[in-house]
Write a protein that holds these residues in place. Sequence first.
Motif, PDB file in Angstrom:
ATOM      1  N   VAL A   1       0.832  -1.203   0.000  1.00  0.00           N
ATOM      2  CA  VAL A   1       0.000   0.000   0.000  1.00  0.00           C
ATOM      3  C   VAL A   1       0.874   1.264   0.000  1.00  0.00           C
ATOM      4  O   VAL A   1       0.548   2.248  -0.671  1.00  0.00           O
ATOM      5  CB  VAL A   1      -0.972   0.010   1.196  1.00  0.00           C
ATOM      6  N   ALA A   2       1.985   1.218   0.727  1.00  0.00           N
ATOM      7  CA  ALA A   2       2.891   2.374   0.730  1.00  0.00           C
ATOM      8  C   ALA A   2       3.416   2.651  -0.675  1.00  0.00           C
ATOM      9  O   ALA A   2       3.486   3.807  -1.110  1.00  0.00           O
ATOM     10  CB  ALA A   2       4.042   2.130   1.701  1.00  0.00           C
ATOM     11  N   LEU A   3       3.771   1.594  -1.404  1.00  0.00           N
ATOM     12  CA  LEU A   3       4.230   1.763  -2.783  1.00  0.00           C
ATOM     13  C   LEU A   3       3.099   2.257  -3.680  1.00  0.00           C
ATOM     14  O   LEU A   3       3.310   3.092  -4.567  1.00  0.00           O
ATOM     15  CB  LEU A   3       4.768   0.434  -3.316  1.00  0.00           C
ATOM     16  N   LEU A   4       1.906   1.756  -3.438  1.00  0.00           N
ATOM     17  CA  LEU A   4       0.744   2.144  -4.238  1.00  0.00           C
ATOM     18  C   LEU A   4       0.442   3.633  -4.100  1.00  0.00           C
ATOM     19  O   LEU A   4       0.079   4.309  -5.070  1.00  0.00           O
ATOM     20  CB  LEU A   4      -0.466   1.322  -3.799  1.00  0.00           C
ATOM     21  N   ARG A   5       0.593   4.165  -2.901  1.00  0.00           N
ATOM     22  CA  ARG A   5       0.296   5.577  -2.642  1.00  0.00           C
ATOM     23  C   ARG A   5       1.282   6.518  -3.324  1.00  0.00           C
ATOM     24  O   ARG A   5       0.926   7.638  -3.701  1.00  0.00           O
ATOM     25  CB  ARG A   5       0.348   5.851  -1.139  1.00  0.00           C
ATOM     26  N   ASP A   6       2.522   6.080  -3.480  1.00  0.00           N
ATOM     27  CA  ASP A   6       3.608   6.949  -3.929  1.00  0.00           C
ATOM     28  C   ASP A   6       3.285   7.590  -5.271  1.00  0.00           C
ATOM     29  O   ASP A   6       2.971   6.902  -6.244  1.00  0.00           O
ATOM     30  CB  ASP A   6       4.893   6.123  -4.042  1.00  0.00           C
ATOM     31  N   ILE A   7       3.368   8.898  -5.345  1.00  0.00           N
ATOM     32  CA  ILE A   7       3.065   9.630  -6.567  1.00  0.00           C
ATOM     33  C   ILE A   7       4.008   9.250  -7.704  1.00  0.00           C
ATOM     34  O   ILE A   7       3.692   9.433  -8.884  1.00  0.00           O
ATOM     35  CB  ILE A   7       3.100  11.156  -6.299  1.00  0.00           C
ATOM     36  N   GLN A   8       5.173   8.694  -7.368  1.00  0.00           N
ATOM     37  CA  GLN A   8       6.147   8.299  -8.386  1.00  0.00           C
ATOM     38  C   GLN A   8       5.845   6.935  -9.008  1.00  0.00           C
ATOM     39  O   GLN A   8       6.481   6.549  -9.989  1.00  0.00           O
ATOM     40  CB  GLN A   8       7.557   8.261  -7.760  1.00  0.00           C
TER      41      GLN A   8
ATOM     42  N   LYS B   1       2.010   0.956 -14.839  1.00  0.00           N
ATOM     43  CA  LYS B   1       2.287  -0.484 -14.910  1.00  0.00           C
ATOM     44  C   LYS B   1       2.497  -1.063 -13.517  1.00  0.00           C
ATOM     45  O   LYS B   1       1.919  -2.092 -13.151  1.00  0.00           O
ATOM     46  CB  LYS B   1       3.504  -0.753 -15.785  1.00  0.00           C
ATOM     47  N   LYS B   2       3.356  -0.408 -12.727  1.00  0.00           N
ATOM     48  CA  LYS B   2       3.618  -0.877 -11.374  1.00  0.00           C
ATOM     49  C   LYS B   2       2.368  -0.726 -10.509  1.00  0.00           C
ATOM     50  O   LYS B   2       2.082  -1.580  -9.664  1.00  0.00           O
ATOM     51  CB  LYS B   2       4.781  -0.090 -10.762  1.00  0.00           C
ATOM     52  N   PHE B   3       1.615   0.349 -10.717  1.00  0.00           N
ATOM     53  CA  PHE B   3       0.389   0.575  -9.961  1.00  0.00           C
ATOM     54  C   PHE B   3      -0.580  -0.586 -10.179  1.00  0.00           C
ATOM     55  O   PHE B   3      -1.173  -1.109  -9.233  1.00  0.00           O
ATOM     56  CB  PHE B   3      -0.246   1.899 -10.398  1.00  0.00           C
ATOM     57  N   ARG B   4      -0.753  -1.008 -11.432  1.00  0.00           N
ATOM     58  CA  ARG B   4      -1.652  -2.128 -11.733  1.00  0.00           C
ATOM     59  C   ARG B   4      -1.172  -3.414 -11.082  1.00  0.00           C
ATOM     60  O   ARG B   4      -1.976  -4.212 -10.566  1.00  0.00           O
ATOM     61  CB  ARG B   4      -1.766  -2.318 -13.254  1.00  0.00           C
ATOM     62  N   GLU B   5       0.136  -3.639 -11.099  1.00  0.00           N
ATOM     63  CA  GLU B   5       0.693  -4.840 -10.461  1.00  0.00           C
ATOM     64  C   GLU B   5       0.411  -4.845  -8.965  1.00  0.00           C
ATOM     65  O   GLU B   5       0.056  -5.885  -8.386  1.00  0.00           O
ATOM     66  CB  GLU B   5       2.201  -4.919 -10.713  1.00  0.00           C
ATOM     67  N   LEU B   6       0.546  -3.692  -8.327  1.00  0.00           N
ATOM     68  CA  LEU B   6       0.309  -3.602  -6.888  1.00  0.00           C
ATOM     69  C   LEU B   6      -1.162  -3.808  -6.549  1.00  0.00           C
ATOM     70  O   LEU B   6      -1.502  -4.489  -5.580  1.00  0.00           O
ATOM     71  CB  LEU B   6       0.792  -2.240  -6.369  1.00  0.00           C
TER      72      LEU B   6
END
Length: 208
Positions: A16-23, A27-32
């Motif tokens: 979730v911390a990675l998902l929130r990151d504006i950076q 592609k990574k967002f969908r994976e998370l």
Amino acid sequence: MEGLHISNHPLICHKVALLRDIQTEPKKFRELIREIAILLAYEATSDLGLSPVTVTTPMGQADGATLAEKIGLVPILRAGLGMVEGIWEMMPGAEVWHLGVYRDEKTLRPVQYYNKLPVAPTVQVCLVLDPMLATGGSAVACIDILKRWGARRIKFVGIIAAPEGVKTLHEAHPDVPIHMAVLDSNLNEIGYIVPGLGDAGDRQFGTG
């Protein structure tokens, strides 16, 4: 909060911390989204019914169990689509039914624009999927539709919730468990979750 189940699994917290990151790019967002959905569904389905079965192994007979209930996945379009694939991998026999509900940006009220449910229920358990539970309007509208359809057992599975959305959903449907990764602070003046992660649909599909 009654009816609300928040996961404290370390893998979910990390993702979730990675998902929130504006950076985090689409592609990574969908994976998370996919990975978090798998973990949340694992917890949300811990009370599914089982039927006993005996199987033959290379070494003899073994007692086991199979799912006794058929599951339906109901993603709220469009953001909920990202949660389907991962859960489907775990439950390949699940049916997927799409409901299109969007939030009017002026009124913050849900508007239904698509419904692909069959004439009568074909499953015993429905998992309603939407990454964000903000005002709760779309979730309530979706569950209203499912209950009118005849669904008897419904669970809501999401990732980030606002207290306002949880309250709205629980008051409208106190029999529906709410499974989330995080309960955030509040909604802002335009109905976005704070601190949230922005628009989950836009960030998945690169349209923000």
